[in-house]
Design an enzyme around this catalytic site. Sequence first.
Site, PDB file in Angstrom:
ATOM      1  N   ASN A 186      -1.142  27.192   8.156  1.00 10.64           N
ATOM      2  CA  ASN A 186      -2.012  27.039   6.987  1.00 10.64           C
ATOM      3  C   ASN A 186      -3.205  27.996   6.992  1.00 10.64           C
ATOM      4  OD1 ASN A 186      -0.271  25.176   6.010  1.00 10.64           O
ATOM      5  ND2 ASN A 186      -1.504  23.375   6.543  1.00 10.64           N
ATOM      6  N   ARG A 208       4.644  25.383  -2.055  1.00 15.08           N
ATOM      7  CA  ARG A 208       3.510  25.268  -2.978  1.00 15.08           C
ATOM      8  C   ARG A 208       2.386  26.248  -2.652  1.00 15.08           C
ATOM      9  NH1 ARG A 208       3.535  20.687  -5.947  1.00 15.08           N
ATOM     10  NH2 ARG A 208       1.325  20.947  -6.293  1.00 15.08           N
ATOM     11  N   CYS A 226       6.452  17.276  -5.894  1.00 14.39           N
ATOM     12  CA  CYS A 226       6.378  17.496  -4.454  1.00 14.39           C
ATOM     13  C   CYS A 226       6.678  16.174  -3.766  1.00 14.39           C
ATOM     14  CB  CYS A 226       4.984  17.974  -4.087  1.00 14.39           C
ATOM     15  SG  CYS A 226       4.701  18.083  -2.327  1.00 14.39           S
ATOM     16  N   ARG A 238      -0.030  16.486  -6.405  1.00  9.94           N
ATOM     17  CA  ARG A 238      -0.571  17.792  -6.032  1.00  9.94           C
ATOM     18  C   ARG A 238      -0.795  18.747  -7.210  1.00  9.94           C
ATOM     19  NH1 ARG A 238       2.251  19.791  -0.589  1.00  9.94           N
ATOM     20  NH2 ARG A 238       0.246  20.771  -0.287  1.00  9.94           N
ATOM     21  N   PRO A 239      -1.661  18.358  -8.161  1.00  6.36           N
ATOM     22  CA  PRO A 239      -1.968  19.288  -9.257  1.00  6.36           C
ATOM     23  C   PRO A 239      -2.806  20.480  -8.769  1.00  6.36           C
ATOM     24  CG  PRO A 239      -3.364  17.340  -9.397  1.00  6.36           C
ATOM     25  CD  PRO A 239      -2.417  17.112  -8.250  1.00  6.36           C
ATOM     26  N   VAL A 240      -2.954  21.499  -9.626  1.00  8.54           N
ATOM     27  CA  VAL A 240      -3.763  22.671  -9.247  1.00  8.54           C
ATOM     28  C   VAL A 240      -4.913  22.883 -10.239  1.00  8.54           C
ATOM     29  CG1 VAL A 240      -2.004  23.901  -7.907  1.00  8.54           C
ATOM     30  CG2 VAL A 240      -2.083  24.192 -10.383  1.00  8.54           C
ATOM     31  N   ASP A 241      -5.330  21.786 -10.899  1.00  8.50           N
ATOM     32  CA  ASP A 241      -6.366  21.896 -11.920  1.00  8.50           C
ATOM     33  C   ASP A 241      -7.679  22.489 -11.390  1.00  8.50           C
ATOM     34  OD1 ASP A 241      -6.179  19.231 -10.579  1.00  8.50           O
ATOM     35  OD2 ASP A 241      -8.093  18.901 -11.571  1.00  8.50           O
ATOM     36  N   GLN A 242      -8.013  22.195 -10.127  1.00 12.48           N
ATOM     37  CA  GLN A 242      -9.285  22.696  -9.588  1.00 12.48           C
ATOM     38  C   GLN A 242      -9.248  24.217  -9.370  1.00 12.48           C
ATOM     39  OE1 GLN A 242     -12.066  20.631  -9.248  1.00 12.48           O
ATOM     40  NE2 GLN A 242     -10.627  19.344 -10.364  1.00 12.48           N
ATOM     41  N   ASP A 264      -2.232  15.681   7.916  1.00  7.54           N
ATOM     42  CA  ASP A 264      -1.054  16.332   8.520  1.00  7.54           C
ATOM     43  C   ASP A 264      -0.713  15.774   9.907  1.00  7.54           C
ATOM     44  OD1 ASP A 264      -0.791  17.876   6.278  1.00  7.54           O
ATOM     45  OD2 ASP A 264      -1.742  19.650   7.127  1.00  7.54           O
ATOM     46  N   ILE A 271      -5.362  11.012   1.226  1.00 11.59           N
ATOM     47  CA  ILE A 271      -5.272  12.352   0.612  1.00 11.59           C
ATOM     48  C   ILE A 271      -4.081  12.451  -0.348  1.00 11.59           C
ATOM     49  CG2 ILE A 271      -5.059  14.838   1.068  1.00 11.59           C
ATOM     50  CD1 ILE A 271      -7.634  13.786   2.191  1.00 11.59           C
ATOM     51  N   ARG A 320       9.915  24.903   8.502  1.00 10.28           N
ATOM     52  CA  ARG A 320       8.865  25.476   7.656  1.00 10.28           C
ATOM     53  C   ARG A 320       7.576  25.625   8.442  1.00 10.28           C
ATOM     54  NH1 ARG A 320       7.870  22.567   2.144  1.00 10.28           N
ATOM     55  NH2 ARG A 320       6.315  24.183   2.263  1.00 10.28           N
TER      56      ARG A 320
END
Length: 417
Positions: free
Chosen positions: A23, A93, A117, A122-126, A305, A327, A397
Amino acid sequence: MDKLVIEGGVPLSGTVTISGAKNAALPILTAALLTGEALIVENVPHLRDVSTMLNLLMQMGVTTSLDEKGGVELRAEKITDPVAPYELVKTMRASVLVLGPLVARLGEARVSLPGGCAIGLRPVDQHLKGLQAMGATIAMEEGYMIARAGRLKGARICMDLVTVTGTENLMMAATLADGVTVIENAAREPEVPDLAACLTAMGAKISGAGTDVITVEGVERLHGARHSVMPDRIETGTFLVAVAATGGDVRLTGVRPDTLDAVLGKLREMGVSIETGSDWIQVRANGAKKAVNVRTAPYPAFPTDMQAQFMALNSVAQGASRVVETIFENRFMHVQELQRLGANIEVEGNTAVIKGVAGLNGATVMATDLRASASLVVAGLIARGKTTIERIYHLDRGYERIEEKLSKLGARIRRVN
Ligand code: EPU
């Protein structure tokens, strides 16, 4: 499709070297889009997500090669196709991390919306809100986010919630903006300052990375640099839990103990012996472990995680424990698989109540996402008899040669096709 077969019950011993952080590597690779000069990234883990990211960058026109020291050299001299297609984004993602760099460098990006997902919405609005505050226009067309801008403008952005890749995307975008950007309520995860260190080596002016307010003074251009990716704190934590689960004595090298306070604290609370140096951890576990409560939250609190792996450990600890996931809304898919191995776990909403049992028994189980898979490996190492884990492409992954590393510590684990 590959499977893992584990014969559990063997204590682990020896030394294991931890790989570079997935990450941290993923955003750092996308930082190559911010300059036409060469970015050389060292300590890149060999993982499926890293290959996916390199493929995505190459499709855009980035050239990649290995330098003499094994570093990955990326050169985005000409970005021919600033597009992240659905076929790649749906498998990973983190592809959305190209959005900020592309808009900042080219004024244009076309990135597929990630879609569903396994672990949550898990939106990406921010990410989008921040880019809009910097002057980008965003349109949605046929499942794609189309972002356009002239030169981005520095802005004060207050994130509605703590998002790791959102913070990284906006920090990268701000490096080339006109003026100063302040990101408030920024993520403090250690991967953010690692990315900031890489960007700073490229000529960016960033302060506050690692705190919840990051200030970026935009510059006209960035240049080439060399950066070594930080060690993977989640791989580290997973090996610590594996040793705690099986008993044994293992030295982990190439690690950053300072990024693992919450995890080390919980292991000590369970009765596991942990000694640390600047880049190593010695873990010793003998006898019964005490069950511990866990509540996930943004760094420096306990990482989501590591939640699944601790659930496997708690399932054979003495007493009852509560694991609360704050989360992601659907990150308990390992529970049903752990139950198949004999764990006593009840879930209500975002809380799992685990009653420790004397032992687990091997069975065939199915991996559903990356960290759920890691918890099944831990459970398989504990269980009596044979555990077969199917669909381990999830594991590939994010864990580099996990079966080889565990075998070297004495585990009876093999990959079969
Ligand atoms: N969120 C929003 N809007 C946004 C962004 C996020 O509502 O615009 C929500 C998410 O739905 C989630 C929460 O905010 O409920 C936190 O999500 P975050 O954005 O922090 O997650 P991420 O950046 O997509 C990274 C890691 C994940 C890790 C999380 C949380 C990478 C590439 N991925 O994801 O790693 O779980 O932060 O620490 O850095 C993994 O490695 O297995 C993994 C899933």
